[in-house]
Design a protein around this motif. Sequence first.
Motif, short mmCIF file in Angstrom:
data_model
loop_
_atom_site.label_atom_id
_atom_site.label_comp_id
_atom_site.label_asym_id
_atom_site.label_seq_id
_atom_site.Cartn_x
_atom_site.Cartn_y
_atom_site.Cartn_z
N ALA A 85 0.87 -1.11 -0.18
CA ALA A 85 -0.39 0.09 0.39
C ALA A 85 0.81 1.49 -0.11
N GLU A 88 2.67 1.57 -3.75
CA GLU A 88 1.26 2.24 -4.42
C GLU A 88 1.63 3.67 -4.21
N ASP A 89 0.78 4.11 -3.27
CA ASP A 89 0.59 5.78 -2.50
C ASP A 89 1.08 6.53 -3.30
N GLY A 92 3.21 4.70 -7.44
CA GLY A 92 2.29 3.90 -8.00
C GLY A 92 1.88 2.60 -8.46
N GLU A 93 0.91 2.43 -8.86
CA GLU A 93 0.79 1.39 -9.38
C GLU A 93 1.36 0.36 -9.47
N SER A 94 1.91 0.40 -10.57
CA SER A 94 3.10 -0.60 -11.61
C SER A 94 3.99 -1.13 -10.65
N TRP A 95 4.64 0.18 -9.72
CA TRP A 95 5.82 -0.40 -8.94
C TRP A 95 4.91 -1.58 -7.69
N ALA A 96 4.24 -1.15 -7.94
CA ALA A 96 3.34 -2.68 -6.32
C ALA A 96 3.06 -4.08 -7.41
N TRP A 97 2.37 -3.71 -8.07
CA TRP A 97 2.18 -5.33 -8.95
C TRP A 97 3.77 -5.58 -9.16
N LYS A 310 -2.36 -5.64 -1.74
CA LYS A 310 -2.60 -4.85 -3.14
C LYS A 310 -4.05 -3.92 -3.57
N GLY A 312 -6.87 -4.37 -2.11
CA GLY A 312 -7.95 -3.85 -0.60
C GLY A 312 -8.22 -4.14 -0.06
#
Length: 441
Positions: A85, A88-89, A92-97, A310, A312
């Motif tokens: 989380a 992602e914040d 960004g979302e791509s790095w989180a995935w 990821k 939520g």
Amino acid sequence: MTDTDVAHAPPGVTERIEGYLSEMGPSWVAGAIAAGPATIASLVTAGAAFGYQLLWVVVLSAGAGALAQYLAMRLGLLTERGIVAVVEDTLGESWAWLLVADAVIAAGVAQLVIMKTVATVSATVTGVDARVWGVVWALVLALGLAGRGYRFLELAAKLLVSLVVVAFVASLFVVPVDAGAALTGLVPSVPTGGALVAAGILGGAVHITLITMHSYTMRSRGWTRENYDAATFDIGASMLVAFGVYSLAIFLVTASVLTSADLSTVGAAQALGPLVGPSAKWLFLLGLWGAAVSTLGGNTIVPPFLLADKLGWGTTIEDSRYRALLVAVALLSAPGAFIGGAVLGQLVLVLALGTVGTPFAIAIVLYLLNSGAVPDRNSTLANVGGVALLLVTGALAANFVREQVAGGVGALSGFVLAFAVALALAMLGLGGKYARDELGS
């Protein structure tokens, strides 16, 4: 001083330590994964193939593991959130995935091979077919973790890791160790063909699964910034002391007695019998069994933690979706007992593969600890240690990839190479982003 003053006096050192001992837990789950059969396989291979030459890597692994856990602890406590989380914040979302994919691949591959080890050891002890044990242990995992949750795992981890350490330390008393020769192994050097084994040893202590899971185990325990001292003590007791003693004991036993690197983990235990007596054999086998079971349980919770965060979802069994993920990972580990081939090489390869993914996780943690994601940025000393850890794991990962490619690019080495290149590019991008952010500010 009045009675009231005494009652409100700050607790002494003894009282604080007693309090910390009673609160220990989250880092012991990480220690249960680190002190697993893959680490044993790397230590057995190192000792049997190279004698005492890689002792320096064994010593380094405990300190490096404690440092990696400390950095992960800081991120978890200072943000009081799961690492996915926060990524992602902040990024960004791509790095989180990408982080989720990195950790899930490493943990998923490890889960199958660890299950094979648990089933093999169980079959050796009981005489019941290993494939039957694979199904049994998968069901035990599903029922235990989905029914009792994190606290069940934490209690099991503390008990089993303590048992494992005692078993392997006891084996030192029945195996002759050449202290003089052992001291020569403290001089850093990597013998020919030793890069994979060295990566495996370090990968057991500094692994992406251990780094990424720590924020979630602390949240499951309910720890916040107020528990910073207790969390630091927890890491020292589990990773630096328990894991360090465990690694040294196994390495010294195998380096002193065994001469064949082709033994399986179970084979290593059985080989000790005719060499130094049945006591060493059964102590080693008991330690291996405890390590395999504790690691299997700890590793099972890693993919559900990351995926649930990821998506939520909640990361406790109160959320039925998280519970379903736990059950799925537990049951999907059963096929590991049906995998053919020698387990020793597979275990070392699993750890080395994890080492390829670990530098990226360390880079992510360092980036976040030096960004606006945390209220207190890393100290210079913590950053120097983190960068050193990044360089060491990166060098060992590079050596491992080079050895794999040198043997010809096949399906497995090709996957490892692609995996390593993708993560190396991601780290370069992360470094560039940090540099732009710092210049911009």
